[in-house]
Scaffold this motif. Structure first.
Motif, PDB file in Angstrom:
ATOM      1  N   SER A 176       0.831  -1.202   0.000  1.00  0.00           N
ATOM      2  CA  SER A 176       0.000   0.000   0.000  1.00  0.00           C
ATOM      3  C   SER A 176       0.866   1.253   0.000  1.00  0.00           C
ATOM      4  O   SER A 176       0.506   2.260  -0.627  1.00  0.00           O
ATOM      5  CB  SER A 176      -0.920   0.003   1.227  1.00  0.00           C
ATOM      6  OG  SER A 176      -1.623   1.219   1.345  1.00  0.00           O
ATOM      7  N   ARG A 180       0.767   5.083  -2.206  1.00  0.00           N
ATOM      8  CA  ARG A 180       0.438   6.350  -1.547  1.00  0.00           C
ATOM      9  C   ARG A 180       1.615   7.315  -1.632  1.00  0.00           C
ATOM     10  O   ARG A 180       2.787   6.905  -1.599  1.00  0.00           O
ATOM     11  CB  ARG A 180       0.085   6.103  -0.081  1.00  0.00           C
ATOM     12  CG  ARG A 180      -1.172   5.264   0.125  1.00  0.00           C
ATOM     13  CD  ARG A 180      -2.416   6.101   0.036  1.00  0.00           C
ATOM     14  NE  ARG A 180      -3.647   5.291  -0.030  1.00  0.00           N
ATOM     15  CZ  ARG A 180      -4.867   5.812  -0.002  1.00  0.00           C
ATOM     16  NH1 ARG A 180      -5.023   7.119   0.100  1.00  0.00           N
ATOM     17  NH2 ARG A 180      -5.925   5.035  -0.090  1.00  0.00           N
ATOM     18  N   PHE A 185       0.948   5.274   3.940  1.00  0.00           N
ATOM     19  CA  PHE A 185      -0.229   4.415   3.873  1.00  0.00           C
ATOM     20  C   PHE A 185      -1.112   4.669   5.110  1.00  0.00           C
ATOM     21  O   PHE A 185      -0.686   5.308   6.080  1.00  0.00           O
ATOM     22  CB  PHE A 185       0.194   2.950   3.781  1.00  0.00           C
ATOM     23  CG  PHE A 185       1.074   2.479   4.919  1.00  0.00           C
ATOM     24  CD1 PHE A 185       0.519   1.973   6.085  1.00  0.00           C
ATOM     25  CD2 PHE A 185       2.462   2.550   4.821  1.00  0.00           C
ATOM     26  CE1 PHE A 185       1.324   1.537   7.131  1.00  0.00           C
ATOM     27  CE2 PHE A 185       3.281   2.118   5.857  1.00  0.00           C
ATOM     28  CZ  PHE A 185       2.707   1.619   7.015  1.00  0.00           C
ATOM     29  N   CYS A 202      -3.471   9.290   6.178  1.00  0.00           N
ATOM     30  CA  CYS A 202      -2.581   8.793   5.129  1.00  0.00           C
ATOM     31  C   CYS A 202      -2.331   9.937   4.151  1.00  0.00           C
ATOM     32  O   CYS A 202      -2.673  11.085   4.430  1.00  0.00           O
ATOM     33  CB  CYS A 202      -3.193   7.591   4.408  1.00  0.00           C
ATOM     34  SG  CYS A 202      -4.805   7.899   3.650  1.00  0.00           S
ATOM     35  N   PRO A 205      -3.596   8.818  -2.913  1.00  0.00           N
ATOM     36  CA  PRO A 205      -3.136   7.720  -3.770  1.00  0.00           C
ATOM     37  C   PRO A 205      -2.467   8.270  -5.015  1.00  0.00           C
ATOM     38  O   PRO A 205      -2.706   9.398  -5.425  1.00  0.00           O
ATOM     39  CB  PRO A 205      -4.432   6.977  -4.119  1.00  0.00           C
ATOM     40  CG  PRO A 205      -5.493   8.024  -4.024  1.00  0.00           C
ATOM     41  CD  PRO A 205      -5.061   8.961  -2.930  1.00  0.00           C
ATOM     42  N   ASN A 215      -4.650  -0.373  -6.778  1.00  0.00           N
ATOM     43  CA  ASN A 215      -3.733  -1.178  -5.988  1.00  0.00           C
ATOM     44  C   ASN A 215      -4.570  -2.080  -5.096  1.00  0.00           C
ATOM     45  O   ASN A 215      -5.267  -1.601  -4.188  1.00  0.00           O
ATOM     46  CB  ASN A 215      -2.815  -0.278  -5.145  1.00  0.00           C
ATOM     47  CG  ASN A 215      -1.799  -1.067  -4.342  1.00  0.00           C
ATOM     48  OD1 ASN A 215      -2.117  -1.665  -3.328  1.00  0.00           O
ATOM     49  ND2 ASN A 215      -0.560  -1.072  -4.820  1.00  0.00           N
ATOM     50  N   GLU A 217      -3.745  -4.224  -2.785  1.00  0.00           N
ATOM     51  CA  GLU A 217      -3.382  -4.238  -1.367  1.00  0.00           C
ATOM     52  C   GLU A 217      -3.917  -2.996  -0.645  1.00  0.00           C
ATOM     53  O   GLU A 217      -4.342  -3.074   0.518  1.00  0.00           O
ATOM     54  CB  GLU A 217      -1.867  -4.317  -1.201  1.00  0.00           C
ATOM     55  CG  GLU A 217      -1.254  -5.667  -1.552  1.00  0.00           C
ATOM     56  CD  GLU A 217      -1.034  -5.838  -3.049  1.00  0.00           C
ATOM     57  OE1 GLU A 217      -0.567  -6.910  -3.453  1.00  0.00           O
ATOM     58  OE2 GLU A 217      -1.329  -4.880  -3.806  1.00  0.00           O
ATOM     59  N   ASP A 218      -3.881  -1.851  -1.316  1.00  0.00           N
ATOM     60  CA  ASP A 218      -4.420  -0.641  -0.701  1.00  0.00           C
ATOM     61  C   ASP A 218      -5.929  -0.767  -0.489  1.00  0.00           C
ATOM     62  O   ASP A 218      -6.457  -0.367   0.553  1.00  0.00           O
ATOM     63  CB  ASP A 218      -4.110   0.575  -1.571  1.00  0.00           C
ATOM     64  CG  ASP A 218      -4.444   1.887  -0.885  1.00  0.00           C
ATOM     65  OD1 ASP A 218      -3.653   2.314  -0.013  1.00  0.00           O
ATOM     66  OD2 ASP A 218      -5.498   2.483  -1.196  1.00  0.00           O
ATOM     67  N   GLU A 219      -6.613  -1.318  -1.469  1.00  0.00           N
ATOM     68  CA  GLU A 219      -8.056  -1.539  -1.335  1.00  0.00           C
ATOM     69  C   GLU A 219      -8.337  -2.526  -0.209  1.00  0.00           C
ATOM     70  O   GLU A 219      -9.290  -2.357   0.570  1.00  0.00           O
ATOM     71  CB  GLU A 219      -8.622  -2.042  -2.656  1.00  0.00           C
ATOM     72  CG  GLU A 219      -8.544  -1.003  -3.772  1.00  0.00           C
ATOM     73  CD  GLU A 219      -8.876  -1.581  -5.142  1.00  0.00           C
ATOM     74  OE1 GLU A 219      -9.454  -2.693  -5.188  1.00  0.00           O
ATOM     75  OE2 GLU A 219      -8.556  -0.938  -6.160  1.00  0.00           O
ATOM     76  N   GLU A 254      -9.478   8.356  -4.308  1.00  0.00           N
ATOM     77  CA  GLU A 254     -10.014   7.002  -4.265  1.00  0.00           C
ATOM     78  C   GLU A 254     -11.360   6.936  -4.994  1.00  0.00           C
ATOM     79  O   GLU A 254     -12.189   7.834  -4.872  1.00  0.00           O
ATOM     80  CB  GLU A 254     -10.201   6.550  -2.813  1.00  0.00           C
ATOM     81  CG  GLU A 254      -8.912   6.422  -2.023  1.00  0.00           C
ATOM     82  CD  GLU A 254      -8.465   7.728  -1.390  1.00  0.00           C
ATOM     83  OE1 GLU A 254      -7.482   7.719  -0.637  1.00  0.00           O
ATOM     84  OE2 GLU A 254      -9.104   8.776  -1.679  1.00  0.00           O
TER      85      GLU A 254
END
Length: 578
Positions: A176, A180, A185, A202, A205, A215, A217-219, A254
């Motif tokens: 993540s 960012r 993150f 954070c 993005p 991404n 992993e970020d989601e 986002e």
């Protein structure tokens, strides 16, 4: 300039000029002007005034009939030196410029300052991450402490101790971070003790060249953040910027499609460059004593400074209400996540939690949300550097935050344990100080420069008993519930006692506050004596009670023996003893 004691007894001077005139309200005085590596010193008769070179914002030569050297300071003061000789005036001008902005932070005064007061508490040990996180109620089954940033590899501007959703592994965090800005993150800032809703901070993005970068992993991380909230309902991704500004930058926003069960909101707070421009306009107006009331109000309005305060108060109240009243989690960010984000998260916590309205609690808030969370104090407060780079990176974001706190103090005069004098002290030392607390752009920077080992902490100075008394609000009463500040224009005020402080005679006010502090100290001492007296009385009562109980026990034993039948059938009650 203020009366001061040299930081080192043998500080070397680089320039001295005789017969310099210092302009003062009480009358001009002539004396010796000395420029050293860290100070500008003016001495006359048996008196001395001293200015730290790091206090200097700019210096300007003026010729003509009144040849002056004008020194403008970061604390809004302007000092006028009369130096008739052009060569001397130029030499002093160059010397002050040279020493005001060193090229590296380790050349600043805190690394040469030697403490002149007795240490009652080591300020560098004041913040204990474990204790502060336990007070927030973490770690728990939903949140854990991550070690992924132990060497600052995941995010150089974050601290080592990071609280993240318990269900997310460190590998997801580092992935993540790649998505960012500056690797910032989502991490926990605050957990509401009643609703269990969180404030998470954070940076924006990174959308990439196709403006649609995703991404996984970020989601996954944000999904886990929202899942920590046991309440059923919508959660929020709150962007401090305006919609147009956010979409126009190289970063991104986002997508609600990719981050389900949340609502995206733009707060509309201006950027740091706008803060700086508005602040410069308001300072120009403060220094212009020739304008009338109408012109002053017009310039104050056009500067936009009070509008920035209004927007921050509204934004912070909005976030606090979401967490406390809607029981919804908020993920908050701006562009880089270390300017307006820090201001909003801090103010929201002040509104929500009475602990942060205490003197110690406010220090912990500044430590966690500003110093350790990576606000760039060196850049924003122009501690070092040269030319346009220094100016371009500067912005009064921390001062804007302090101004918002002052607004809350005016609306709730009994809700804060500390007074505006403490806010003024933080402002002074954030921009120029003999202490090392506000040096560096991050925790990593301070560790690399060994700031804790080589400098004195500001908290060591402010937390001395005699000094802390000066910062205490005599009206303070614990207000356990959430504050409900007004952000209406008519309730946002100009902080004249800070920005126009040099236009007032503070003698009577200082004597008044000194008297209040003395009476408060006497009251505390009397309360301590009363408490000790009550304790002694209680202990005496306990001892007397124990003695009475012992006597009663002996009497009861004697009565029992007297009532017992005589031994061997003897009618003589003493027969058993014969």
């Amino acid at each position: 300039m203020s009366d001061a004691t040299p930081s080192k007894a043998t500080e070397q001077w680089s320039l001295q000029v005789q017969d310099v005139m210092l302009s003062r309200k009480s009358g001009n005085v002539q004396g010796l002007l000395t420029v050293t590596r860290h100070h500008v010193v003016f001495s006359w008769a048996d008196k001395e005034c001293k200015l730290m070179c790091s206090e200097v914002e700019g210096v300007e030569k003026k010729g003509g009939d009144t040849p002056l050297l004008v020194v403008r300071c970061k604390n809004f003061r302007t000092i006028y030196f009369g130096i008739p000789n052009e060569t001397d005036r130029s030499s002093v001008h160059l010397a002050i410029q040279k020493h005001s902005y060193p090229d590296v932070v380790t050349k600043l005064l805190p690394f040469y300052y030697r403490r002149t007061f007795e240490l009652e508490e080591n300020g560098w040990s004041l913040y204990n991450a474990e204790v502060e996180l336990m007070r927030l109620g973490v770690p728990n089954t939903r949140w854990r402490l991550s070690t992924c940033n132990a060497d600052y590899a995941a995010c150089a501007s974050y601290p080592r101790e990071l609280v993240v959703p318990a269900s997310v592994p460190d590998s997801t965090l580092t992935a993540s971070a790649q998505f960012r800005a500056h690797g910032r993150f989502p991490i926990l800032s605050y957990l509401h003790p009643s609703t269990n809703a969180a404030i998470v901070r954070c940076a924006q993005p990174l959308r990439g060249p196709n403006q649609a970068r995703r991404n996984g992993e970020d989601e996954e991380l944000l999904k886990a953040v929202f899942a920590t909230n046991p309440n059923k309902g919508i959660n929020y991704i709150v962007d401090t910027r305006t919609n147009n500004y956010a979409l126009a930058k190289t970063g991104g926003v986002e997508s609600e499609e990719h981050y389900p069960n949340c609502k995206r909101i733009f707060l509309g707070i201006d950027g740091r460059h706008t803060f700086r421009d508005g602040f410069n306009r308001i300072l120009d107006a403060c220094h212009d004593h020739s304008i009338n009331a109408t012109a002053w109000l017009s310039r104050l309005d056009s500067a936009g400074w009070l509008k920035h305060i209004q927007m921050l108060l509204w934004s912070s109240s909005f976030v606090a209400q979401i967490v406390a009243l809607e029981a919804s989690t908020v993920v908050l960010h701006g562009e880089e996540g270390w300017d307006s984000t820090s201001a909003v998260t801090s103010l929201a916590q002040l509104i929500l939690d009475p602990y942060f309205r205490t003197l110690r609690g406010f220090q912990m808030l500044v430590e966690r949300e500003w110093l350790r969370a990576g606000h760039r104090f060196d850049d924003r407060c122009a501690h070092c550097g040269t030319g346009q780079t220094r100016y371009r990176n500067s912005s009064p974001v921390f001062l804007l935050f302090l101004d918002c706190v002052w607004q809350l103090q005016q609306q709730f005069p009994a809700a804060f344990e500390f007074n505006e004098g403490f806010l003024g002290t933080l402002f002074e030392h954030a921009y120029s100080s003999e202490f090392g607390t506000f040096l560096g752009n991050s925790e990593r920077d301070r560790q690399a420069a060994a700031v804790a080992e080589k400098t004195t902490s500001l908290w060591s100075f402010t937390n001395r008993a005699a000094r802390a008394t000066l910062y205490r609000n005599p009206l303070y009463e614990l207000r356990p519930h959430m504050l409900e500040p007004s952000y209406a224009p008519q309730h946002v005020r100009f902080w004249s006692t800070l920005y126009s402080r040099w236009d007032f005679d503070w003698g009577p006010a200082l004597r008044f506050f000194a008297t209040v502090a003395r009476l408060d100290s006497q009251r505390a001492a009397a309360a301590q004596e009363v408490a000790e007296g009550k304790l002694a009385l209680r202990e005496a009562e306990e001892r007397l009670g124990a003695e009475v109980a012992e006597v009663d026990s002996k009497v009861a034993a004697l009565e029992a023996r007297a009532a017992a039948p005589p031994a061997n059938g003897s009618s003589d009650p003493l027969g058993a003893a014969v």
